[in-house]
Scaffold this motif. Sequence first.
Motif, short mmCIF file in Angstrom:
data_model
loop_
_atom_site.label_atom_id
_atom_site.label_comp_id
_atom_site.label_asym_id
_atom_site.label_seq_id
_atom_site.Cartn_x
_atom_site.Cartn_y
_atom_site.Cartn_z
N ARG A 199 0.85 -1.19 0.00
CA ARG A 199 0.00 0.00 0.00
C ARG A 199 0.89 1.25 0.00
O ARG A 199 2.07 1.18 0.30
CB ARG A 199 -0.93 0.00 1.22
N GLY A 200 0.25 2.39 -0.31
CA GLY A 200 1.00 3.63 -0.45
C GLY A 200 1.94 3.95 0.69
O GLY A 200 3.12 4.24 0.46
N PRO A 201 1.50 3.93 1.96
CA PRO A 201 2.40 4.27 3.07
C PRO A 201 3.61 3.36 3.15
O PRO A 201 4.71 3.80 3.48
CB PRO A 201 1.50 4.12 4.31
N ILE A 202 3.44 2.06 2.84
CA ILE A 202 4.58 1.13 2.89
C ILE A 202 5.56 1.45 1.78
O ILE A 202 6.77 1.40 1.96
CB ILE A 202 4.06 -0.31 2.75
N ILE A 203 5.03 1.79 0.60
CA ILE A 203 5.90 2.16 -0.52
C ILE A 203 6.73 3.38 -0.15
O ILE A 203 7.94 3.43 -0.40
CB ILE A 203 5.08 2.42 -1.79
N MET A 204 6.09 4.37 0.46
CA MET A 204 6.81 5.57 0.87
C MET A 204 7.92 5.23 1.86
O MET A 204 9.03 5.75 1.77
CB MET A 204 5.84 6.58 1.48
N LYS A 205 7.65 4.32 2.79
CA LYS A 205 8.67 3.93 3.76
C LYS A 205 9.84 3.24 3.09
O LYS A 205 11.00 3.46 3.45
CB LYS A 205 8.05 3.02 4.83
N ILE A 206 9.54 2.40 2.10
CA ILE A 206 10.61 1.71 1.37
C ILE A 206 11.49 2.73 0.66
O ILE A 206 12.73 2.68 0.72
CB ILE A 206 10.02 0.71 0.36
N VAL A 207 10.86 3.69 -0.02
CA VAL A 207 11.63 4.69 -0.77
C VAL A 207 12.44 5.55 0.18
O VAL A 207 13.62 5.86 -0.07
CB VAL A 207 10.68 5.55 -1.63
N GLN A 208 11.84 5.96 1.29
CA GLN A 208 12.57 6.76 2.26
C GLN A 208 13.78 6.00 2.80
O GLN A 208 14.86 6.57 2.98
CB GLN A 208 11.64 7.16 3.42
N GLN A 209 13.62 4.70 3.03
CA GLN A 209 14.75 3.91 3.51
C GLN A 209 15.84 3.83 2.44
O GLN A 209 17.03 3.95 2.75
CB GLN A 209 14.31 2.51 3.90
N PHE A 210 15.44 3.66 1.19
CA PHE A 210 16.42 3.59 0.11
C PHE A 210 17.17 4.91 -0.05
O PHE A 210 18.30 4.92 -0.51
CB PHE A 210 15.73 3.22 -1.20
#
Length: 368
Positions: A199-210
């Motif tokens: 979902r959107g929030p998880i995708i944002m967390k992945i990108v922020q971690q990257f």
Amino acid sequence: MEGLEGRVVAALAAVRNPRLENDLLSAGMIRDLAVSEDGGVSFTFLLAPEDPATLVRQARAAVQAVEGVQRDRIRIAVTNPAGPPRATHGPPADAAPPQAMAAVPAEQLNLGRVIAVSSGKGGVGKSTVAANVAVALAADGARVGVMDADVYGPNIPRMFGLFERPPVVGGKIQPLEAHGVRLMSLGFLVERDAPAIWRGPIIMKIVQQFLRDVSWGELDYFIVDLPPGTGDAQLSLVQATQVAGAVIVTTPQEMAVGDALRGARMFERVAVPVLGVVENMSGFTDPETGRRFDLFSAGGGRRLAEELGVPLLGSVPLQPRLAELADAGQPVLMAEPGSAAAAALRDVAAQLRRVSAGRGVALPILRG
């Protein structure tokens, strides 16, 4: 209303918006409709964020099916009826809503010029273009990183022939490296057959971690391989950092061009400049006879570039073994540097250097 214009109006009236439970014309979504006697059609499509993005494709298909309409002369300007989002280079922290996440300043991360590589649909060779352009830039001495943001189908590991997990040193993920390019992908961290249900929030967390937790070092170019489409995931991904501009990848046929146009309009909505268009699979030249075959039609990339008012960065031809090399983790620039496809991709990289020079734009924080 009679003739060609009447048929176009009837075709648009047959397309319904499921959200409004009404057809496009009755819902007031079509404005400034113009139909010329020689088959040209243009109109403004008022697409709200909550409307299905597929409505634009349905409208285009409906108009294309009208007898007398020239497929290559359909012009659709997609716009938000509420107007463009307010541009900002980062609101004060106390003014941002709790769910908003501020853009990561590129200069703090030393990412150099951030280039988003996007397409309206899958299967057009977006990752192939991103990988080979990165290799070409690195071969010219630039410090290049590639972030595989296509969390639904991370292909960068296969493109570069790397599958091991990246090490962690001092709490920072160390990017893997191949052909002088630093790489990070979700494909390095999850099993190959693991379904990506994000979902959107998880995708944002992945990108922020990257972005924050990967030791990228200092870069000149940071290539972001985005998922295909124009959904919430794409908006979240491009909001995660500062972007110099976007490169739109398409194939020549009208179906792919129409989808790519929507992708380009998405970037315009969030004030990200489109740097240019790359036409992939532009044609095949028989090495025996020298005869050219346009297997996926012709000219779509140039038409898209002209409609957007941006340069055509290059046309990459089909050639034998191109897919085989990609599957084997060998970028064509390294495996067959003298080939026509390799030459075209080097030209794309050179054009990208030129059009992105000096660009660095902070993305706005969109408010729902």
